[in-house]
Scaffold this motif. Structure first.
Motif, PDB file in Angstrom:
ATOM      1  N   ILE A 231       0.844  -1.194   0.000  1.00 45.24           N
ATOM      2  CA  ILE A 231       0.000   0.000   0.000  1.00 45.24           C
ATOM      3  C   ILE A 231       0.881   1.247   0.000  1.00 45.24           C
ATOM      4  O   ILE A 231       0.677   2.177  -0.780  1.00 45.24           O
ATOM      5  N   PHE A 232       1.863   1.253   0.890  1.00 48.54           N
ATOM      6  CA  PHE A 232       2.835   2.344   0.956  1.00 48.54           C
ATOM      7  C   PHE A 232       4.170   1.791   0.465  1.00 48.54           C
ATOM      8  O   PHE A 232       4.708   0.846   1.042  1.00 48.54           O
ATOM      9  N   LYS A 233       4.714   2.374  -0.594  1.00 48.83           N
ATOM     10  CA  LYS A 233       5.937   1.890  -1.209  1.00 48.83           C
ATOM     11  C   LYS A 233       7.142   2.244  -0.334  1.00 48.83           C
ATOM     12  O   LYS A 233       7.066   3.061   0.580  1.00 48.83           O
ATOM     13  N   CYS A 234       8.272   1.622  -0.650  1.00 44.61           N
ATOM     14  CA  CYS A 234       9.460   1.800   0.181  1.00 44.61           C
ATOM     15  C   CYS A 234       9.846   3.265   0.339  1.00 44.61           C
ATOM     16  O   CYS A 234      10.156   3.724   1.444  1.00 44.61           O
ATOM     17  N   ASN A 235       9.835   4.007  -0.746  1.00 46.52           N
ATOM     18  CA  ASN A 235      10.215   5.420  -0.652  1.00 46.52           C
ATOM     19  C   ASN A 235       9.208   6.222   0.168  1.00 46.52           C
ATOM     20  O   ASN A 235       9.578   7.133   0.915  1.00 46.52           O
ATOM     21  N   GLU A 236       7.938   5.860   0.073  1.00 46.30           N
ATOM     22  CA  GLU A 236       6.914   6.556   0.859  1.00 46.30           C
ATOM     23  C   GLU A 236       7.077   6.268   2.351  1.00 46.30           C
ATOM     24  O   GLU A 236       6.889   7.160   3.192  1.00 46.30           O
ATOM     25  N   ILE A 237       7.416   5.036   2.682  1.00 44.29           N
ATOM     26  CA  ILE A 237       7.612   4.658   4.088  1.00 44.29           C
ATOM     27  C   ILE A 237       8.777   5.438   4.685  1.00 44.29           C
ATOM     28  O   ILE A 237       8.672   6.009   5.784  1.00 44.29           O
ATOM     29  N   ILE A 238       9.901   5.449   3.973  1.00 45.72           N
ATOM     30  CA  ILE A 238      11.087   6.154   4.474  1.00 45.72           C
ATOM     31  C   ILE A 238      10.779   7.633   4.669  1.00 45.72           C
ATOM     32  O   ILE A 238      11.098   8.225   5.713  1.00 45.72           O
ATOM     33  N   SER A 239      10.144   8.244   3.686  1.00 39.19           N
ATOM     34  CA  SER A 239       9.821   9.667   3.769  1.00 39.19           C
ATOM     35  C   SER A 239       8.893   9.943   4.945  1.00 39.19           C
ATOM     36  O   SER A 239       9.117  10.886   5.728  1.00 39.19           O
ATOM     37  N   TYR A 240       7.869   9.116   5.097  1.00 43.00           N
ATOM     38  CA  TYR A 240       6.891   9.319   6.174  1.00 43.00           C
ATOM     39  C   TYR A 240       7.545   9.203   7.547  1.00 43.00           C
ATOM     40  O   TYR A 240       7.334  10.046   8.430  1.00 43.00           O
TER      41      TYR A 240
END
Length: 297
Positions: A231-240
Motif C-alpha cells: 500500500i505504501f511503497k518503500c520510498n513513501e515509508i522512508i519519507s513518512y
C-alpha cells in the motif's frame, strides 16, 4: 555487493559473498595490507573505507584466486545481516491482499510499531517459541537498511538514503500480540526478527517495489506475492518515518507482510508454528533466510 556476518572464535566477522565463496574481509585486509572494516556496522557507516574500495579488494581477491581468503557457507555459522540496529521500525497491514484477508480497511497512513534489538537473529538460527504462546505466526518481509541520516526527506529522494535490503521474518505471537491493544508483547520476543542471510547493497536491487516475496513452512508455500502489492511503497515509508523521527545508518525498517499468514485464515483453519517447524523466507535477489523453531517449556 552481498555482505554477511559469520561467527569465528566467538566473534562476528565480516564477509562478502562472491563466485568463489565468501571473502573473509579480515584475511583480505591482512593479505593486501589494506585497512578494511571488520564489522557490518562500520561498512554501513562508511568507516575506514568506501564501498568502492571494498569492491576493489573483492576484485583483487578474485583475481588472486587465493583459496585461503575464501570460505564455503557450510563451514561457518551465520550471524545476523545487521547486528546493531539503532531502531527497528515495522509497518503493519501494508499489503492490500493481507489487509483484505484480515478483514481490515486499507490504512490511510502507515501503521507503525517497533521492535528491539533482542529480536535480532540469524539465518539457520534455532528460534524459541514462547512458553506461554500457542499462536506463533510467520511473516515474510522486505527489510530496508538505512545508509545515511535522513530527516524530512522527500519521496523522490528517499531511496538515496538506503544502504541495502535483506530478508526478514517479522515473527508474531498472536495471542500475546492481541492480549492488549498494544502489539509490542507479541512482537518483541527474543529472536523474533531474523535478518539475512545477506545484506545486499541497493545498487544490486534496482526497484525494491517490484520483488517476488515468498514464505514456505516445512516446504509448503504459505505466502507468495510481490512487493508491488504494498500500500505504501518503500520510498513513501522512508519519507513518512523521516518526517517524524531521524533515521540513522543501520536503522532497519520492516515493510509489512503479504497475504498468507496463519492469522489471515478462518479461525478453524489456522496452522501456527509448532516445535520443529522450519520456515524459509525468499525475496528476489536477496537469497533465502531459513530458521527452525523450538518450543520453550
Amino acid at each position: 555487493m552481498k555482505f554477511l556476518t559469520f561467527k569465528k572464535g566467538g566473534f562476528l566477522k565480516l564477509g562478502i559473498k562472491t563466485d568463489l565463496g565468501v571473502l573473509d574481509i579480515e584475511k583480505a585486509g591482512a593479505s593486501f595490507q589494506t585497512e578494511l572494516p571488520t564489522k557490518i556496522e562500520d561498512v554501513i557507516n562508511k568507516k575506514a573505507t568506501s564501498l568502492e574500495d571494498l569492491d576493489a579488494v573483492k576484485k583483487q581477491a578474485l583475481e588472486s584466486k587465493n583459496c585461503e581468503l575464501f570460505l564455503e557457507e557450510e563451514e561457518f555459522t551465520f550471524g545476523p545481516a545487521v547486528t546493531k540496529p539503532g531502531k527497528i521500525i515495522c509497518v503493519g497491514l501494508n499489503y492490500k491482499k493481507h489487509a483484505l484477508e484480515s478483514n481490515m480497511p486499507l490504512p490511510e497512513y502507515p501503521i507503525l510499531f517497533n521492535k528491539f534489538d533482542n529480536t535480532i537473529s540469524a539465518h539457520n538460527q534455532v528460534i524459541n517459541l514462547p512458553f506461554n504462546s500457542t499462536e506463533n505466526d510467520y511473516e515474510a518481509e522486505l527489510a530496508i537498511v538505512i545508509g545515511k541520516e535522513a530527516k524530512r526527506v522527500s519521496t523522490d529522494e528517499a531511496l538515496d538514503y538506503v544502504f541495502g535490503y535483506c530478508n526478514a521474518n517479522d515473527l508474531s505471537s498472536r495471542d500475546l500480540q492481541f492480549r492488549t491493544n498494544q502489539w509490542l508483547l507479541g512482537k518483541c520476543c527474543d529472536g523474533f526478527s531474523p535478518l539475512g542471510p545477506y545484506l545486499v547493497t541497493s545498487d544490486e536491487i534496482g526497484d525494491p517495489n517490484q520483488l517476488q516475496i515468498k514464505a514456505t513452512v516445512n516446504g509448503e508455500v504459505r505466502q507468495h506475492s510481490n512487493t508491488s502489492d504494498m500500500i505504501f511503497k518503500c520510498n513513501e515509508i522512508i519519507s513518512y518515518i523521516s518526517d517524524h523521527m531521524t533515521l540513522r545508518p543501520g536503522d532497519v525498517i520492516l515493510t509489512g507482510t503479504p497475504e498468507g499468514v496463519a492469522l489471515g485464515l478462518p479461525e478453524g483453519e489456522r496452522v501456527y508454528l509448532q516445535n520443529g517447524d522450519e520456515v524459509t523466507i525468499e525475496i528476489e535477489k536477496l537469497g533465502t533466510l531459513t530458521n527452525k523453531f523450538k518450543q520453550e517449556v
